[in-house]
Design a protein around this motif. Structure first.
Motif, PDB file in Angstrom:
ATOM      1  N   MET A   1       0.882  -1.249  -0.022  1.00 39.42           N
ATOM      2  CA  MET A   1       0.052  -0.096  -0.042  1.00 39.42           C
ATOM      3  C   MET A   1       0.803   1.321   0.163  1.00 39.42           C
ATOM      4  SD  MET A   1      -3.043  -1.258  -0.032  1.00 39.42           S
ATOM      5  CE  MET A   1      -2.558  -2.552  -1.031  1.00 39.42           C
ATOM      6  N   ASP A   2       0.448   2.422  -0.788  1.00 33.94           N
ATOM      7  CA  ASP A   2       0.911   3.559  -0.821  1.00 33.94           C
ATOM      8  C   ASP A   2       0.747   4.511   0.148  1.00 33.94           C
ATOM      9  OD1 ASP A   2       2.836   3.228  -3.340  1.00 33.94           O
ATOM     10  OD2 ASP A   2       0.967   2.980  -4.342  1.00 33.94           O
ATOM     11  N   GLY A   3      -0.562   4.275   0.618  1.00 28.98           N
ATOM     12  CA  GLY A   3      -1.366   4.988   1.761  1.00 28.98           C
ATOM     13  C   GLY A   3      -2.604   4.482   2.232  1.00 28.98           C
ATOM     14  N   PHE A   4      -3.371   4.919   3.260  1.00 31.41           N
ATOM     15  CA  PHE A   4      -4.264   4.406   3.750  1.00 31.41           C
ATOM     16  C   PHE A   4      -5.375   5.751   3.831  1.00 31.41           C
ATOM     17  CE2 PHE A   4      -1.132   1.630   5.101  1.00 31.41           C
ATOM     18  CZ  PHE A   4      -1.682   0.454   5.085  1.00 31.41           C
ATOM     19  N   ALA A   5      -6.686   5.407   3.898  1.00 35.39           N
ATOM     20  CA  ALA A   5      -7.596   6.572   4.092  1.00 35.39           C
ATOM     21  C   ALA A   5      -8.751   5.902   5.141  1.00 35.39           C
ATOM     22  CB  ALA A   5      -8.526   7.016   2.836  1.00 35.39           C
ATOM     23  N   PHE A   6      -9.277   6.914   5.693  1.00 33.78           N
ATOM     24  CA  PHE A   6     -10.550   6.486   6.537  1.00 33.78           C
ATOM     25  C   PHE A   6     -11.760   7.392   6.478  1.00 33.78           C
ATOM     26  CE2 PHE A   6      -8.497   8.831   9.539  1.00 33.78           C
ATOM     27  CZ  PHE A   6      -8.980   9.066  10.538  1.00 33.78           C
ATOM     28  N   GLY A   7     -12.855   7.060   7.063  1.00 29.46           N
ATOM     29  CA  GLY A   7     -13.921   8.018   7.248  1.00 29.46           C
ATOM     30  C   GLY A   7     -13.846   8.558   8.682  1.00 29.46           C
ATOM     31  N   ARG A   8     -13.225   9.847   8.497  1.00 30.42           N
ATOM     32  CA  ARG A   8     -12.850  10.740   9.897  1.00 30.42           C
ATOM     33  C   ARG A   8     -14.116  11.139  10.573  1.00 30.42           C
ATOM     34  NH1 ARG A   8     -15.150  15.723   8.677  1.00 30.42           N
ATOM     35  NH2 ARG A   8     -14.128  16.900   7.313  1.00 30.42           N
ATOM     36  N   GLY A   9     -15.566  11.150  10.023  1.00 27.49           N
ATOM     37  CA  GLY A   9     -16.664  11.470  10.516  1.00 27.49           C
ATOM     38  C   GLY A   9     -16.825  12.886   9.860  1.00 27.49           C
ATOM     39  N   PRO A  10     -18.078  13.135  10.314  1.00 28.19           N
ATOM     40  CA  PRO A  10     -18.860  12.846  11.414  1.00 28.19           C
ATOM     41  C   PRO A  10     -19.508  11.643  11.663  1.00 28.19           C
ATOM     42  CG  PRO A  10     -20.102  14.482  10.363  1.00 28.19           C
ATOM     43  CD  PRO A  10     -18.889  14.414   9.614  1.00 28.19           C
ATOM     44  N   GLY A  11     -19.852  11.000  12.841  1.00 22.61           N
ATOM     45  CA  GLY A  11     -20.529   9.696  12.833  1.00 22.61           C
ATOM     46  C   GLY A  11     -20.332   9.062  14.351  1.00 22.61           C
ATOM     47  N   ALA A  12     -20.683   7.865  14.356  1.00 17.08           N
ATOM     48  CA  ALA A  12     -20.720   7.132  15.742  1.00 17.08           C
ATOM     49  C   ALA A  12     -19.286   7.312  16.252  1.00 17.08           C
ATOM     50  CB  ALA A  12     -21.014   5.775  15.578  1.00 17.08           C
ATOM     51  N   PHE A  13     -19.335   7.881  17.478  1.00 20.17           N
ATOM     52  CA  PHE A  13     -17.895   8.180  18.226  1.00 20.17           C
ATOM     53  C   PHE A  13     -17.336   6.889  18.507  1.00 20.17           C
ATOM     54  CE2 PHE A  13     -21.226  11.052  19.803  1.00 20.17           C
ATOM     55  CZ  PHE A  13     -20.658  12.117  19.270  1.00 20.17           C
ATOM     56  N   THR A  14     -17.690   5.681  18.717  1.00 27.90           N
ATOM     57  CA  THR A  14     -16.953   4.400  18.863  1.00 27.90           C
ATOM     58  C   THR A  14     -16.406   4.014  17.581  1.00 27.90           C
ATOM     59  OG1 THR A  14     -18.250   3.814  20.912  1.00 27.90           O
ATOM     60  CG2 THR A  14     -17.104   2.012  19.835  1.00 27.90           C
ATOM     61  N   GLY A  15     -17.284   3.940  16.608  1.00 26.08           N
ATOM     62  CA  GLY A  15     -16.793   3.474  15.213  1.00 26.08           C
ATOM     63  C   GLY A  15     -15.797   4.347  14.743  1.00 26.08           C
ATOM     64  N   LEU A  16     -15.894   5.589  14.722  1.00 24.37           N
ATOM     65  CA  LEU A  16     -14.910   6.490  14.441  1.00 24.37           C
ATOM     66  C   LEU A  16     -13.193   6.188  15.135  1.00 24.37           C
ATOM     67  CD1 LEU A  16     -16.659  10.089  14.273  1.00 24.37           C
ATOM     68  CD2 LEU A  16     -16.014   8.304  12.270  1.00 24.37           C
ATOM     69  N   ARG A  17     -13.521   6.044  16.566  1.00 23.80           N
ATOM     70  CA  ARG A  17     -12.251   5.580  17.187  1.00 23.80           C
ATOM     71  C   ARG A  17     -11.785   4.501  16.749  1.00 23.80           C
ATOM     72  NH1 ARG A  17     -15.284   8.036  21.642  1.00 23.80           N
ATOM     73  NH2 ARG A  17     -15.835   6.054  22.267  1.00 23.80           N
ATOM     74  N   ILE A  18     -12.552   3.287  16.557  1.00 25.71           N
ATOM     75  CA  ILE A  18     -11.989   2.121  15.931  1.00 25.71           C
ATOM     76  C   ILE A  18     -11.209   2.289  14.522  1.00 25.71           C
ATOM     77  CG2 ILE A  18     -12.798  -0.132  15.285  1.00 25.71           C
ATOM     78  CD1 ILE A  18     -14.934  -0.194  17.408  1.00 25.71           C
ATOM     79  N   ALA A  19     -11.928   2.974  13.569  1.00 23.94           N
ATOM     80  CA  ALA A  19     -11.351   2.966  12.349  1.00 23.94           C
ATOM     81  C   ALA A  19     -10.124   3.666  12.494  1.00 23.94           C
ATOM     82  CB  ALA A  19     -12.216   3.776  11.388  1.00 23.94           C
ATOM     83  N   ALA A  20      -9.914   4.991  13.238  1.00 28.34           N
ATOM     84  CA  ALA A  20      -8.737   5.562  13.131  1.00 28.34           C
ATOM     85  C   ALA A  20      -7.670   4.948  14.004  1.00 28.34           C
ATOM     86  CB  ALA A  20      -9.215   6.980  13.943  1.00 28.34           C
ATOM     87  N   GLY A  21      -8.022   4.090  15.197  1.00 27.48           N
ATOM     88  CA  GLY A  21      -6.982   3.334  15.846  1.00 27.48           C
ATOM     89  C   GLY A  21      -6.443   2.175  14.834  1.00 27.48           C
ATOM     90  N   LEU A  22      -7.199   1.753  14.199  1.00 34.55           N
ATOM     91  CA  LEU A  22      -6.874   0.418  13.128  1.00 34.55           C
ATOM     92  C   LEU A  22      -5.938   1.201  12.007  1.00 34.55           C
ATOM     93  CD1 LEU A  22      -6.734  -2.313  12.380  1.00 34.55           C
ATOM     94  CD2 LEU A  22      -8.974  -2.106  11.092  1.00 34.55           C
ATOM     95  N   VAL A  23      -6.307   2.215  11.479  1.00 34.51           N
ATOM     96  CA  VAL A  23      -5.501   3.001  10.398  1.00 34.51           C
ATOM     97  C   VAL A  23      -4.229   3.426  10.890  1.00 34.51           C
ATOM     98  CG1 VAL A  23      -6.336   5.251  10.189  1.00 34.51           C
ATOM     99  CG2 VAL A  23      -6.000   4.042   8.124  1.00 34.51           C
ATOM    100  N   GLN A  24      -4.165   3.894  11.826  1.00 32.59           N
ATOM    101  CA  GLN A  24      -2.899   4.384  12.891  1.00 32.59           C
ATOM    102  C   GLN A  24      -2.014   3.236  12.875  1.00 32.59           C
ATOM    103  OE1 GLN A  24      -4.181   6.318  16.349  1.00 32.59           O
ATOM    104  NE2 GLN A  24      -4.708   8.325  15.420  1.00 32.59           N
TER     105      GLN A  24
END
Length: 232
Positions: A61-84
């Motif tokens: 992979m050359d890079g990653f992307a994620f849905g940064r919000g707005p949205g469900a707080f728990t889901g946003l944290r999960i996606a951000a943590g995983l992509v980090q």
């Protein structure tokens, strides 16, 4: 940078999705599920499944992307943590993409669509709102800041004949306006990781990605604990 390979994640709603865009082979892959409260358990296996389907490894992979919000707080944290974790381990850049913009982009794949109003259910008696026009580059261009408001406060006058509705918050708005939900039926309901990857590609190509540690959610609502209708 050309011919990018991007892995994108979204967990901002009851839906979750993972997408892989391989521009070198003009290939796109996506897995999408409605899976409330399964985001932490399902995202990584879906990512591994996509990579296997494409015959690629994370290191490709050359890079990653994620849905940064707005949205469900728990889901946003999960996606951000995983992509980090994924991007940080490989020292790859990340592009945080607005989930509202991703929904607008899904609508604007129909070339006749210009103006999109995205309304997502924010719970607590409120909705997230974003208005978008098609930009000169074809990507959604925001017409103002994303906001969180009471459904009754949404300005209906802006919903002209050319307005396309998107998002899962329109039934809440219809109830506030004492309308049948079908009257305000959205064109698309859920953000998709594939649209997030597509929006991230030109940004990544021009070096607009951020280091993994800076890949943070955008909640829009500052105070998660405040009561509905409370002071802002």
């Amino acid at each position: 940078m050309s011919g990018l390979k991007i892995l994108a994640l979204d967990a901002s709603t009851e839906a979750l999705s993972v997408a892989l865009v391989d521009e070198t082979g003009a290939r796109e892959f996506e897995r999408f599920e409605i899976a409330p409260q399964a985001h932490a358990r399902r995202l990584l296996p879906l990512a591994e499944e996509l990579l296997a389907s494409a015959g690629l490894a994370l290191a490709d992979m050359d890079g990653f992307a994620f849905g940064r919000g707005p949205g469900a707080f728990t889901g946003l944290r999960i996606a951000a943590g995983l992509v980090q974790g994924l991007a940080g381990g490989l020292d790859r850049p990340v592009v945080p993409v607005s989930t509202l913009s991703a929904l607008a982009a899904r609508c604007q794949r129909d070339e006749t669509v210009d103006f999109v109003r995205v309304v997502q259910d924010a719970r607590m008696g409120e909705v997230y709102v974003g208005d978008f026009r098609r930009g000169d580059d074809g990507a959604p261009e925001t017409l103002g800041p994303e906001s969180v408001i009471r459904p009754a406060d949404l300005d209906a006058a802006a919903e002209t004949d050319d307005c396309i509705r998107a998002g899962n918050g329109w039934p809440v708005v219809a109830e506030a306006r004492a309308l049948d939900a079908d009257v305000l039926a959205p064109r698309h309901t859920w953000p998709h990781a594939l649209d997030i990857a597509r929006l991230a590609s030109p940004l990544l190509a021009r070096g607009a990605g951020v280091p993994a540690a800076q890949a943070l959610p955008v909640y829009v609502r500052d105070d998660v604990a405040r009561k509905p209708g409370g002071a802002r």
